[in-house]
Design an enzyme around this catalytic site. Sequence first.
Site, PDB file in Angstrom:
ATOM      1  N   LYS A  13      -5.734  12.326   2.362  1.00 45.12           N
ATOM      2  CA  LYS A  13      -7.125  12.327   1.907  1.00 45.12           C
ATOM      3  C   LYS A  13      -8.109  12.776   2.988  1.00 45.12           C
ATOM      4  O   LYS A  13      -9.025  13.553   2.712  1.00 45.12           O
ATOM      5  CB  LYS A  13      -7.436  10.909   1.429  1.00 45.12           C
ATOM      6  CG  LYS A  13      -8.867  10.573   1.185  1.00 45.12           C
ATOM      7  CD  LYS A  13      -8.965   9.164   0.636  1.00 45.12           C
ATOM      8  CE  LYS A  13      -8.468   8.104   1.625  1.00 45.12           C
ATOM      9  NZ  LYS A  13      -9.503   7.583   2.520  1.00 45.12           N
ATOM     10  N   ARG A  88     -14.771   0.803  -1.913  1.00 43.20           N
ATOM     11  CA  ARG A  88     -13.413   0.294  -1.860  1.00 43.20           C
ATOM     12  C   ARG A  88     -13.189  -0.766  -2.944  1.00 43.20           C
ATOM     13  O   ARG A  88     -12.052  -1.088  -3.273  1.00 43.20           O
ATOM     14  CB  ARG A  88     -13.202  -0.341  -0.485  1.00 43.20           C
ATOM     15  CG  ARG A  88     -11.825  -0.160   0.099  1.00 43.20           C
ATOM     16  CD  ARG A  88     -11.742  -0.843   1.443  1.00 43.20           C
ATOM     17  NE  ARG A  88     -12.118   0.020   2.548  1.00 43.20           N
ATOM     18  CZ  ARG A  88     -11.299   0.869   3.151  1.00 43.20           C
ATOM     19  NH1 ARG A  88     -10.056   0.991   2.739  1.00 43.20           N
ATOM     20  NH2 ARG A  88     -11.701   1.604   4.152  1.00 43.20           N
ATOM     21  N   ARG A 127       6.869   8.311  10.666  1.00 43.26           N
ATOM     22  CA  ARG A 127       5.969   8.671  11.756  1.00 43.26           C
ATOM     23  C   ARG A 127       6.355   7.966  13.054  1.00 43.26           C
ATOM     24  O   ARG A 127       6.634   6.781  13.067  1.00 43.26           O
ATOM     25  CB  ARG A 127       4.546   8.258  11.345  1.00 43.26           C
ATOM     26  CG  ARG A 127       3.470   8.949  12.098  1.00 43.26           C
ATOM     27  CD  ARG A 127       2.241   9.047  11.260  1.00 43.26           C
ATOM     28  NE  ARG A 127       1.661   7.725  10.999  1.00 43.26           N
ATOM     29  CZ  ARG A 127       0.433   7.564  10.505  1.00 43.26           C
ATOM     30  NH1 ARG A 127      -0.306   8.608  10.217  1.00 43.26           N
ATOM     31  NH2 ARG A 127      -0.030   6.355  10.291  1.00 43.26           N
ATOM     32  N   ARG A 160       4.672   2.594  14.910  1.00 39.21           N
ATOM     33  CA  ARG A 160       3.638   1.563  14.870  1.00 39.21           C
ATOM     34  C   ARG A 160       4.023   0.506  13.842  1.00 39.21           C
ATOM     35  O   ARG A 160       4.627   0.829  12.814  1.00 39.21           O
ATOM     36  CB  ARG A 160       2.279   2.167  14.453  1.00 39.21           C
ATOM     37  CG  ARG A 160       1.714   3.178  15.418  1.00 39.21           C
ATOM     38  CD  ARG A 160       0.299   3.553  15.025  1.00 39.21           C
ATOM     39  NE  ARG A 160       0.182   3.688  13.563  1.00 39.21           N
ATOM     40  CZ  ARG A 160      -0.924   3.481  12.872  1.00 39.21           C
ATOM     41  NH1 ARG A 160      -2.035   3.158  13.486  1.00 39.21           N
ATOM     42  NH2 ARG A 160      -0.956   3.618  11.567  1.00 39.21           N
ATOM     43  N   ARG A 171       0.709  -2.347   2.283  1.00 37.36           N
ATOM     44  CA  ARG A 171      -0.579  -1.647   2.312  1.00 37.36           C
ATOM     45  C   ARG A 171      -0.825  -0.933   0.981  1.00 37.36           C
ATOM     46  O   ARG A 171      -1.951  -0.898   0.477  1.00 37.36           O
ATOM     47  CB  ARG A 171      -0.616  -0.624   3.458  1.00 37.36           C
ATOM     48  CG  ARG A 171      -0.735  -1.261   4.837  1.00 37.36           C
ATOM     49  CD  ARG A 171      -0.401  -0.280   5.941  1.00 37.36           C
ATOM     50  NE  ARG A 171      -1.383   0.790   6.078  1.00 37.36           N
ATOM     51  CZ  ARG A 171      -1.149   1.937   6.728  1.00 37.36           C
ATOM     52  NH1 ARG A 171       0.027   2.169   7.280  1.00 37.36           N
ATOM     53  NH2 ARG A 171      -2.085   2.833   6.822  1.00 37.36           N
TER      54      ARG A 171
END
Length: 218
Positions: A13, A88, A127, A160, A171
């Site tokens: 995004k 949000r 990642r 991470r 999430r």
Amino acid sequence: MNIVLFGAPGSGKGTQAEQLCQELNLIHVASGDLFRENLNNETELGKLAQTYMDKGELVPDDVTVAMVKERLSRPDARTGVIFDGFPRTLPQAKALDQVMDEMERRIDGVLYIKVSDEEVVRRLSGRLICRECQTPFHKEFNPFKRCPFNKCEGEYLYQRDDDRPETVRARLKTFHNQTEPLIDYYRQAGLLAEIEGEGEVAEVATRTLAVARGLVQA
Ligand SMILES: [Zn+2]
């Protein structure tokens, strides 16, 4: 033209927002940047937000909305903005409508960049970050065992905590819970456009731009 951009973490995004801004001469209003700016410049709103953060509390919507309103009132935002990371929640969306009304502006469209949960998990959990220079790599798309940069040569690429598959799934769950009422709200208002967010970044950019251009003509 004012656009709201939605997308899960890992949907690309932010990248799409930057490209749309360039193509359409809009200002990117990312809620995270707006917060950092107010905090760093120690504005009245920044200082107010800080008092909540110091107590470990969420910053109330009216503070966030006031930051957005201040940003919209600057001359560079006159031609239009892309909201990214805001609204949000449903109350924030309603507050935004009110602010826009007061400013005699409107939201022209809401673009939802859709990427399946499995694809998000694949993108984010692959990642790896260099411990030395923080450059991101990807197990699958950009694989290295150690950082390839001469100046860095960091030994360790690490994942991470935020990018661990179970965390990514949590999430995503939060994202869907928060976003679904908003998606419905904007769908009922006839503003929602869903964009296929899988595939090459350039392809997604082409699709997103085409939808956004359609809003100008509508
Ligand atoms: Zn490095």
